[in-house]
Design a protein around this motif. Sequence first.
Motif, PDB file in Angstrom:
ATOM      1  N   SER A 328      43.333  40.402  41.672  1.00 44.36           N
ATOM      2  CA  SER A 328      43.911  40.918  40.430  1.00 44.36           C
ATOM      3  C   SER A 328      43.765  42.436  40.387  1.00 44.36           C
ATOM      4  CB  SER A 328      43.216  40.296  39.219  1.00 44.36           C
ATOM      5  OG  SER A 328      43.414  38.897  39.193  1.00 44.36           O
ATOM      6  N   ASP A 329      44.793  43.097  39.914  1.00 44.97           N
ATOM      7  CA  ASP A 329      44.786  44.557  39.819  1.00 44.97           C
ATOM      8  C   ASP A 329      44.068  44.958  38.533  1.00 44.97           C
ATOM      9  OD1 ASP A 329      45.251  47.209  40.233  1.00 44.97           O
ATOM     10  OD2 ASP A 329      47.386  47.154  39.733  1.00 44.97           O
ATOM     11  N   ILE A 330      42.733  44.886  38.595  1.00 44.97           N
ATOM     12  CA  ILE A 330      41.933  45.100  37.392  1.00 44.97           C
ATOM     13  C   ILE A 330      40.515  45.507  37.787  1.00 44.97           C
ATOM     14  CG2 ILE A 330      41.116  42.699  37.237  1.00 44.97           C
ATOM     15  CD1 ILE A 330      41.505  42.879  34.191  1.00 44.97           C
ATOM     16  N   PHE A 333      38.254  45.707  41.323  1.00 46.93           N
ATOM     17  CA  PHE A 333      39.158  45.370  42.427  1.00 46.93           C
ATOM     18  C   PHE A 333      40.090  46.534  42.760  1.00 46.93           C
ATOM     19  CE2 PHE A 333      38.329  41.055  40.614  1.00 46.93           C
ATOM     20  CZ  PHE A 333      37.649  40.548  41.707  1.00 46.93           C
ATOM     21  N   ARG A 334      40.304  47.418  41.810  1.00 47.27           N
ATOM     22  CA  ARG A 334      41.188  48.562  42.045  1.00 47.27           C
ATOM     23  C   ARG A 334      40.576  49.572  43.012  1.00 47.27           C
ATOM     24  NH1 ARG A 334      42.981  49.240  35.691  1.00 47.27           N
ATOM     25  NH2 ARG A 334      44.753  47.790  35.785  1.00 47.27           N
ATOM     26  N   TYR A 336      39.312  48.992  45.962  1.00 50.45           N
ATOM     27  CA  TYR A 336      39.536  48.679  47.376  1.00 50.45           C
ATOM     28  C   TYR A 336      40.816  49.355  47.863  1.00 50.45           C
ATOM     29  CZ  TYR A 336      36.007  45.074  46.698  1.00 50.45           C
ATOM     30  OH  TYR A 336      34.839  44.417  46.413  1.00 50.45           O
ATOM     31  N   ASP A 338      44.412  50.011  49.278  1.00 52.67           N
ATOM     32  CA  ASP A 338      45.609  49.188  49.117  1.00 52.67           C
ATOM     33  C   ASP A 338      46.055  48.521  50.413  1.00 52.67           C
ATOM     34  OD1 ASP A 338      45.726  49.863  46.448  1.00 52.67           O
ATOM     35  OD2 ASP A 338      47.156  51.501  46.746  1.00 52.67           O
ATOM     36  N   LYS A 343      47.085  43.641  45.679  1.00 46.00           N
ATOM     37  CA  LYS A 343      46.722  43.649  44.263  1.00 46.00           C
ATOM     38  C   LYS A 343      47.904  43.163  43.420  1.00 46.00           C
ATOM     39  CE  LYS A 343      43.735  47.560  45.302  1.00 46.00           C
ATOM     40  NZ  LYS A 343      43.562  49.024  45.241  1.00 46.00           N
ATOM     41  N   VAL A 344      47.599  42.231  42.520  1.00 47.47           N
ATOM     42  CA  VAL A 344      48.638  41.586  41.717  1.00 47.47           C
ATOM     43  C   VAL A 344      48.413  41.926  40.246  1.00 47.47           C
ATOM     44  CG1 VAL A 344      49.683  39.385  41.079  1.00 47.47           C
ATOM     45  CG2 VAL A 344      48.728  39.690  43.371  1.00 47.47           C
ATOM     46  N   PRO A 345      49.427  42.454  39.541  1.00 54.16           N
ATOM     47  CA  PRO A 345      49.269  42.736  38.111  1.00 54.16           C
ATOM     48  C   PRO A 345      48.899  41.475  37.339  1.00 54.16           C
ATOM     49  CG  PRO A 345      51.281  43.728  38.966  1.00 54.16           C
ATOM     50  CD  PRO A 345      50.758  42.829  40.045  1.00 54.16           C
ATOM     51  N   GLU A 349      51.542  35.871  36.982  1.00 54.24           N
ATOM     52  CA  GLU A 349      51.432  36.272  38.382  1.00 54.24           C
ATOM     53  C   GLU A 349      52.299  35.456  39.331  1.00 54.24           C
ATOM     54  OE1 GLU A 349      47.168  36.900  36.695  1.00 54.24           O
ATOM     55  OE2 GLU A 349      48.854  35.542  36.384  1.00 54.24           O
TER      56      GLU A 349
END
Length: 450
Positions: A328-330, A333-334, A336, A338, A343-345, A349
């Motif tokens: 999750s793009d949160i 996790f942000r 790491y 790309d 990363k998934v918004p 999803e």
Amino acid sequence: MKLAYFSPLPPLKSGIADYSVELLLAMRHLATIDLFVAGYEVSDKRLINAFKIYNISEFPSRKRVDGYDLNVYHIGNNHLYHEDIYKMALSEPGLVVLHDVYIHNMVAAMLYGHGKSEEYVAEMRYNFGEEGERVAREFLNGVGKAPWERDGLPYPMTKRLVDRAKGVIVHSLYAREHVKSQRESVPVEVVKHHSEVIVEDEKAERFAARKRLGIPDDTVIFASFGYISPNRRIDEILKAVCRLSSLSGRVVFYLVGEVSEPGYKVEELVRDMGLEGKVFITGYADMDYYLDIMKAADICFNLRYPYYGETSGNLHRMLGLGKVVFVSDIGGFREYPDDCLIKVPVGNESEVLALQIERLMTHPRLRERISQHALAYAKEYCTLEVAAHNYVAFADQIRRGLEKVESFIEETARQLLHDGVNSDEELMLRAVAERIVDMALEERPRREGS
């Protein structure tokens, strides 16, 4: 250096227990460590053979005998595994390893869950002032959701723990910022979560694991690991699987772990979506089987929402195995790169997942490139040896700082006594000296930033 180490350990079914086993076996050559557990027998023979293990109730007597340099407390969000450790961290402050920057569920279970409503209100006030007290009382009066169930997780309950800690270890910059927002002066170290196993050849490991499991090489394997709950976005992954018409005949999806919420009817979801025979729920799995499924997988999922500020041990296992992973793009996790995961918004999803999976499965070189970057990241930042060294180095830094504080307090008291202060006032003098040290620590960040 001698450490008293408090953590869930096997046979408890906890990711932090698994983490501690791996870490302890790497730390044992760097420090003398005694283990303390809350009322159960440790089952891991490697720990039994390598460490002295005591019940947490024995700590006061062991402290007098062994004179530990520092206590290390691993804190997560499950009161069944962490309540006694949390209480000890407050009564005997030391180095807190904060695996979860929320812990509201644990604190609420300890207080409200045991009928201590006023203590829960007081804790909300301690953390959030008048707003916290108001929100808690509204909930007790039947108005609105429980504070720990609200969207965005606005009420993390770590302030008391951070205020008492001698130092804090976290696994992400996101978590570090949270801790510093609660107490600027506390020493905080970011120690990246380790990857216990880092392979050289992802493809060879994948086919070898499939052979052990009896899974054909042309099967497309998706997998999610750990507790099965709504915040792992299982519903959205299942919807994405339904969209994959081009792969429908070859896809299987393994949910490796136990359903953690009794009301979460994941088997009904699978049946309602027509995915019976494609989705396998393993229940609790021993580590060998767990890792074999992970090695065998083509694509892994490590989604989180709501997000509790945790760093995922499973994600680091996946990176060390060179897996292609969706996160999750949160939050943390942000942080790491790309190029080593996808990363998934957050929110709806399934459409994004389906499109990305189709792209990955039709472009094998893209999968290989992500796998190689994942392995490179794990090798550079996530080795067990680096994590163990960083733990011990930071613990030693805290120990040396505490020795300086104690020396300063004693010298101040001696000087004042020499100048004619009555010895009956020694406790007052020590309190004054300690406050001077606290003020110096609080002032230091402002000077460094000026």
